[in-house]
Every structure is written in C-alpha cells, then in structure tokens.
Design a protein around this motif. Structure first.
Motif, PDB file in Angstrom:
ATOM      1  N   MET A   1       6.767  -0.209   8.402  1.00  0.00           N
ATOM      2  CA  MET A   1       6.899   0.857   7.393  1.00  0.00           C
ATOM      3  C   MET A   1       6.037   0.491   6.194  1.00  0.00           C
ATOM      4  O   MET A   1       6.133  -0.613   5.661  1.00  0.00           O
ATOM      5  CB  MET A   1       8.356   1.031   6.985  1.00  0.00           C
ATOM      6  CG  MET A   1       8.590   2.120   5.943  1.00  0.00           C
ATOM      7  SD  MET A   1      10.348   2.436   5.659  1.00  0.00           S
ATOM      8  CE  MET A   1      10.912   0.840   5.127  1.00  0.00           C
ATOM      9  N   THR A   2       5.194   1.390   5.728  1.00  0.00           N
ATOM     10  CA  THR A   2       4.253   1.138   4.654  1.00  0.00           C
ATOM     11  C   THR A   2       4.740   1.765   3.361  1.00  0.00           C
ATOM     12  O   THR A   2       5.221   2.887   3.334  1.00  0.00           O
ATOM     13  CB  THR A   2       2.872   1.717   5.001  1.00  0.00           C
ATOM     14  OG1 THR A   2       2.466   1.207   6.258  1.00  0.00           O
ATOM     15  CG2 THR A   2       1.847   1.324   3.957  1.00  0.00           C
ATOM     16  N   ASN A   3       4.608   0.993   2.283  1.00  0.00           N
ATOM     17  CA  ASN A   3       4.918   1.521   0.966  1.00  0.00           C
ATOM     18  C   ASN A   3       3.837   2.523   0.567  1.00  0.00           C
ATOM     19  O   ASN A   3       2.650   2.261   0.751  1.00  0.00           O
ATOM     20  CB  ASN A   3       4.956   0.354  -0.027  1.00  0.00           C
ATOM     21  CG  ASN A   3       5.347   0.799  -1.420  1.00  0.00           C
ATOM     22  OD1 ASN A   3       4.582   1.492  -2.084  1.00  0.00           O
ATOM     23  ND2 ASN A   3       6.524   0.387  -1.845  1.00  0.00           N
TER      24      ASN A   3
ATOM     25  N   GLU B   1       1.088   1.029  -1.572  1.00  0.00           N
ATOM     26  CA  GLU B   1       0.218   0.146  -0.792  1.00  0.00           C
ATOM     27  C   GLU B   1      -0.708   0.962   0.098  1.00  0.00           C
ATOM     28  O   GLU B   1      -1.881   0.613   0.285  1.00  0.00           O
ATOM     29  CB  GLU B   1       1.063  -0.798   0.061  1.00  0.00           C
ATOM     30  CG  GLU B   1       1.861  -1.816  -0.735  1.00  0.00           C
ATOM     31  CD  GLU B   1       2.733  -2.671   0.169  1.00  0.00           C
ATOM     32  OE1 GLU B   1       2.764  -2.385   1.395  1.00  0.00           O
ATOM     33  OE2 GLU B   1       3.371  -3.606  -0.337  1.00  0.00           O
ATOM     34  N   TYR B   2      -0.177   2.032   0.649  1.00  0.00           N
ATOM     35  CA  TYR B   2      -0.967   2.869   1.551  1.00  0.00           C
ATOM     36  C   TYR B   2      -2.165   3.466   0.824  1.00  0.00           C
ATOM     37  O   TYR B   2      -3.306   3.396   1.296  1.00  0.00           O
ATOM     38  CB  TYR B   2      -0.078   3.987   2.111  1.00  0.00           C
ATOM     39  CG  TYR B   2      -0.784   4.920   3.078  1.00  0.00           C
ATOM     40  CD1 TYR B   2      -0.845   4.622   4.429  1.00  0.00           C
ATOM     41  CD2 TYR B   2      -1.379   6.095   2.629  1.00  0.00           C
ATOM     42  CE1 TYR B   2      -1.473   5.476   5.325  1.00  0.00           C
ATOM     43  CE2 TYR B   2      -2.016   6.949   3.510  1.00  0.00           C
ATOM     44  CZ  TYR B   2      -2.063   6.646   4.848  1.00  0.00           C
ATOM     45  OH  TYR B   2      -2.710   7.485   5.728  1.00  0.00           O
ATOM     46  N   PHE B   3      -1.917   4.059  -0.321  1.00  0.00           N
ATOM     47  CA  PHE B   3      -3.002   4.735  -1.035  1.00  0.00           C
ATOM     48  C   PHE B   3      -3.940   3.762  -1.747  1.00  0.00           C
ATOM     49  O   PHE B   3      -5.066   4.123  -2.081  1.00  0.00           O
ATOM     50  CB  PHE B   3      -2.433   5.750  -2.032  1.00  0.00           C
ATOM     51  CG  PHE B   3      -1.902   6.989  -1.380  1.00  0.00           C
ATOM     52  CD1 PHE B   3      -2.764   7.964  -0.909  1.00  0.00           C
ATOM     53  CD2 PHE B   3      -0.541   7.175  -1.213  1.00  0.00           C
ATOM     54  CE1 PHE B   3      -2.289   9.116  -0.288  1.00  0.00           C
ATOM     55  CE2 PHE B   3      -0.047   8.322  -0.595  1.00  0.00           C
ATOM     56  CZ  PHE B   3      -0.923   9.289  -0.127  1.00  0.00           C
ATOM     57  N   MET B   4      -3.495   2.522  -1.959  1.00  0.00           N
ATOM     58  CA  MET B   4      -4.355   1.517  -2.589  1.00  0.00           C
ATOM     59  C   MET B   4      -5.127   0.699  -1.563  1.00  0.00           C
ATOM     60  O   MET B   4      -6.085   0.009  -1.908  1.00  0.00           O
ATOM     61  CB  MET B   4      -3.520   0.576  -3.462  1.00  0.00           C
ATOM     62  CG  MET B   4      -2.867   1.238  -4.661  1.00  0.00           C
ATOM     63  SD  MET B   4      -4.067   1.887  -5.850  1.00  0.00           S
ATOM     64  CE  MET B   4      -4.784   0.367  -6.466  1.00  0.00           C
TER      65      MET B   4
ATOM     66  N   LYS C   1      -5.885   9.404   3.698  1.00  0.00           N
ATOM     67  CA  LYS C   1      -5.144   9.520   2.438  1.00  0.00           C
ATOM     68  C   LYS C   1      -5.057  10.974   1.985  1.00  0.00           C
ATOM     69  O   LYS C   1      -4.011  11.443   1.541  1.00  0.00           O
ATOM     70  CB  LYS C   1      -5.821   8.663   1.361  1.00  0.00           C
ATOM     71  CG  LYS C   1      -5.741   7.162   1.632  1.00  0.00           C
ATOM     72  CD  LYS C   1      -6.542   6.372   0.602  1.00  0.00           C
ATOM     73  CE  LYS C   1      -6.508   4.885   0.916  1.00  0.00           C
ATOM     74  NZ  LYS C   1      -7.317   4.082  -0.038  1.00  0.00           N
ATOM     75  N   LEU C   2      -6.171  11.690   2.110  1.00  0.00           N
ATOM     76  CA  LEU C   2      -6.181  13.100   1.715  1.00  0.00           C
ATOM     77  C   LEU C   2      -5.262  13.927   2.603  1.00  0.00           C
ATOM     78  O   LEU C   2      -4.593  14.856   2.134  1.00  0.00           O
ATOM     79  CB  LEU C   2      -7.610  13.638   1.765  1.00  0.00           C
ATOM     80  CG  LEU C   2      -8.575  13.076   0.709  1.00  0.00           C
ATOM     81  CD1 LEU C   2      -9.991  13.567   0.978  1.00  0.00           C
ATOM     82  CD2 LEU C   2      -8.129  13.477  -0.691  1.00  0.00           C
TER      83      LEU C   2
END
Length: 318
Positions: free
Chosen positions: A1-3, A6-9, A18-19
């Motif tokens: 599971m990704t925060n 963290e995902y967008f960074m 991301k979009l």
C-alpha cells in the motif's frame, strides 16, 4: 500500500500515472456528488440504495489506490448489492424543456459540436505527441469542452454541468460500471490460465499446422469471447494466449496483421452483445428506446458480414 504523498513525490511513477490518479479522484468526487444528490431526493423511493451504489463507487475511485486490494473487493461487493436487489433508481433531475433547447440552439448553433470534438482531439494529441495517457487527454478535452460551452453561453454555469452530469449518470445507472468490471475480468481470466485451458480444448479441433483453420477458429473465438466479456481488449489477451499464439502465430503468420484484424473481429462481437453496455445498452437508456435490444438488432447482420470479410483478409494477407 502506497502513501499518496510518497506516490506523487516518487520519481519512479510516471507523470502520466500521477495525472490519471488525479483524474480518477475527480471522477470519484463526481460520483459522491451524485450519491448525495440522490440521498436528498425525497421523490426517489430507492434513494438509500442509489446513494449506497454511487457513494461506494466514488469512494473506490478516491481511495482505491491507497487501500489493500481486499478492502477494495469488499467495497465492490457491497456496491453491487444495490443493483442486484434493484435498489438503484434515477432521481428527479429535470430534463431541459423543448423551449430551453430551442433557445440554446439558436444561441450556440452548430458550435455545440466543437466541445464534443475537443474530447477526441485532446485524446489524439496526448496519444500522438506526448507520453501522457490518452485517457487523461480525454479528461483534458472534457474540461476544455466545459470552458468552451461556458464561453458560448453565460447560462452554462458550473451547476448546469454538475446537475446534467448527475442526470446522465442516473439514466445510465449501474451499467456505467460494466465495461470496467469486464475489463478487469479479462485480466483475471488471463492470470487464472483460462487461455491455457482454451488452448488444450482447441488442440483437439484444429488439425496440426493448418493455419487457415486456426485463423477461422481464432477470429470466431474472438467474436464469441468478446460477446461474453463485452470487451474486445479483454478477450484478445485470453484468445491470443489460447489460440492465436500456438495455432496461428507459431506457424509464421504476420503478428501485425493477425493481431490488428483479430481485434476488429472482436469488435464484431461487441456489436452483438448487451455485455458491451456502453455501446449497445446505454444508448437505449439515453434515447429511451422501446426495444432494449434495438441497437443490437440493427448491427448484427453487418457484424456477421464484417467478421467473414476480416477472416478472409487474415487468411489472404497473413
């Protein structure tokens, strides 16, 4: 599971992904808006079931990326209970009157097609000239279309788009989720080895080394499996693993020709099935046609002819 932060960074996640997540988040908020509107619609005698469906759908779009897959599965099971129990019903959002439509036509005229074209245009631009997903490009086209409509008429305020969006989703109802669920089913079938099972069955039918028979079985199988799946993109993975690769491509057939024509053979199945809801059932609901299968009945003969034509092309060109 990704925060989410963290995902967008993360530099490992592409800008396109991301979009897309941002677009899914917006879609989820719209579904939640539809849920709340239906919950407050006292004229809807099934407003609680309707609220549950749209709210859970929106919730999955908003947080689905950030919760364990099992929780997403639980939410999906809960979501489909309302349609199964026939507890989802369109609300009472009023349709535009004839006078209103006539007034808008006189004001905007054929310029109304420009926003519609922008959706496809931005999808093509994204696909051909950027590394961004065409799906996100389509979303950009929708935003551009909204802006253009607001420029064309000052009456087109944000509330107009939200209310008409709610009305459209209410009309389509749970069918709006069918293409997505069927596409996911194709991935599940492939992972489960359905293609290998099909290959074992077909090996007893197709004479070894007979590419022409292999092509016919592959093409017809694509059409039939697409009718079951409702989605040619979901069907082609399973059918290529099970039939296309071992009985056609393995004997030297051109993969470009075979692959592209196999997909269009699948589209022939798309024309003939209610499972392809966005093509065959949604138009019936939107146009309020009396015959639930009217669209399919007008397409089935053409689909059969085109399937034969494409099989001949596959045999001749490959």
């Amino acid at each position: 599971m990704t925060n989410p932060i963290e995902y967008f960074m993360s530099a490992e996640i592409t800008m396109s992904d991301k979009l897309l997540e941002i677009m899914y988040f917006v879609i989820g908020l719209i579904a939640i808006y539809v849920a709340i509107r239906n919950l407050n619609d006292k004229s809807n005698d099934k407003r609680y079931g309707t609220f549950a469906f749209w709210f859970l759908l929106g919730l999955m779009f908003v947080i689905g990326k950030w919760i364990p897959p099992m929780y997403t599965g639980i939410l999906m099971v809960l979501m489909v209970l309302s349609p199964i129990l026939k507890q989802v019903k369109a609300g009472s959002e009023p349709s535009p009157s004839v006078e209103e439509m006539t007034k808008n036509y006189k004001k905007i005229g054929f310029k109304v097609f420009i926003p519609a074209v922008s959706i496809g245009a931005f999808a093509l631009i994204a696909a051909l000239f950027t590394t961004i997903s065409p799906l996100f490009g389509m979303g950009v086209g929708v935003v551009v279309g909204i802006i253009l409509l607001m420029i064309f008429s000052k009456d087109n305020k944000p509330s107009v788009f939200l209310n008409d969006g709610r009305r459209m989703l209410d009309i389509v109802g749970p069918l709006s989720m069918l293409p997505t669920l069927l596409a996911a089913l194709g991935a599940v079938f492939t992972t489960a080895g359905v293609g290998d099972v099909i290959s074992g069955i077909v090996s007893n039918i197709i004479p070894e080394g007979n590419v022409a028979i292999g092509i016919i079985v592959y093409a017809v199988g694509m059409a039939l499996f697409t009718m079951v799946m409702g989605n040619a993109f979901a069907a082609i993975t399973v059918m290529t693993v099970g039939i296309g690769a071992p009985f056609v491509l393995a004997h030297g057939a051109d993969p470009v020709i075979i692959g592209s024509l196999a997909l269009t053979c699948g589209y022939c199945g798309t024309l003939c099935t209610p499972m392809a809801a966005n093509f065959n059932i949604v138009p019936v609901a939107v146009l309020e046609m009396k015959d639930d299968y009217g669209v399919i009945k007008n397409q089935v003969v053409i689909a059969g002819i085109m399937l034969v034509v494409q099989i001949i092309m596959m045999i001749v060109l490959s």
